[in-house]
Design a protein around this motif. Sequence first.
Motif, PDB file in Angstrom:
ATOM      1  N   MET A  79     -46.948  85.013  33.321  1.00 48.24           N
ATOM      2  CA  MET A  79     -47.070  83.598  32.955  1.00 48.24           C
ATOM      3  C   MET A  79     -46.596  82.689  34.078  1.00 48.24           C
ATOM      4  N   VAL A  80     -45.475  83.056  34.711  1.00 43.60           N
ATOM      5  CA  VAL A  80     -44.971  82.238  35.814  1.00 43.60           C
ATOM      6  C   VAL A  80     -45.977  82.218  36.954  1.00 43.60           C
ATOM      7  N   ARG A  81     -46.531  83.363  37.281  1.00 43.17           N
ATOM      8  CA  ARG A  81     -47.518  83.424  38.371  1.00 43.17           C
ATOM      9  C   ARG A  81     -48.775  82.637  38.006  1.00 43.17           C
ATOM     10  N   SER A  86     -52.154  77.966  38.727  1.00 45.05           N
ATOM     11  CA  SER A  86     -52.790  76.816  38.099  1.00 45.05           C
ATOM     12  C   SER A  86     -52.338  75.519  38.762  1.00 45.05           C
ATOM     13  N   ALA A  87     -51.046  75.427  39.062  1.00 39.97           N
ATOM     14  CA  ALA A  87     -50.543  74.231  39.735  1.00 39.97           C
ATOM     15  C   ALA A  87     -51.124  74.116  41.132  1.00 39.97           C
ATOM     16  N   LEU A  88     -51.269  75.251  41.814  1.00 42.82           N
ATOM     17  CA  LEU A  88     -51.858  75.237  43.153  1.00 42.82           C
ATOM     18  C   LEU A  88     -53.326  74.828  43.081  1.00 42.82           C
ATOM     19  N   THR A  93     -57.571  70.495  43.636  1.00 44.72           N
ATOM     20  CA  THR A  93     -58.629  69.678  43.044  1.00 44.72           C
ATOM     21  C   THR A  93     -58.274  68.194  43.063  1.00 44.72           C
ATOM     22  N   THR A  94     -57.002  67.861  43.016  1.00 44.08           N
ATOM     23  CA  THR A  94     -56.598  66.454  43.061  1.00 44.08           C
ATOM     24  C   THR A  94     -55.818  66.191  44.341  1.00 44.08           C
TER      25      THR A  94
END
Length: 135
Positions: A79-81, A86-88, A93-94
């Motif tokens: 989950m942490v990975r 996902s944050a990366l 994307t933004t």
Amino acid sequence: MSSTAYARGTKAASVWKRLSRVYYDADNRFAAWADREKIPESIAKSVVPFSVLILLTLVIVAGFALGTVIIIVAAFVYMVRHIQLSALNDLYTTSSDSSGDAGGQFRSGNDGDGFYSGPDDITVTASRLDREDDD
């Protein structure tokens, strides 16, 4: 006969013989203790099998507990990975290179990757802003 299977068999037989000797010795000791204390022999004879069952149950429960801890730790690491990836991905994307719908965006277009004006739609022709073409 000097095969490895034969050697494993003799080793397993010696281990079984040693375990059964310990079992019967403990059983005889409990029977002698019960005879001295005037306790019924059936109760004394059931102490060793009951102890073995409790020991096996504890080993199985400890194995399940250890397996559960390993699965929980692995799920937490996963989950942490996943959150990190996902944050990366959200960061890419933004990114600061894209300025939204009002202005240009850094994207892949007709002339390759670059800074384009207009919407990201194949029906609308968008011009590349970062190319200085002087014809």
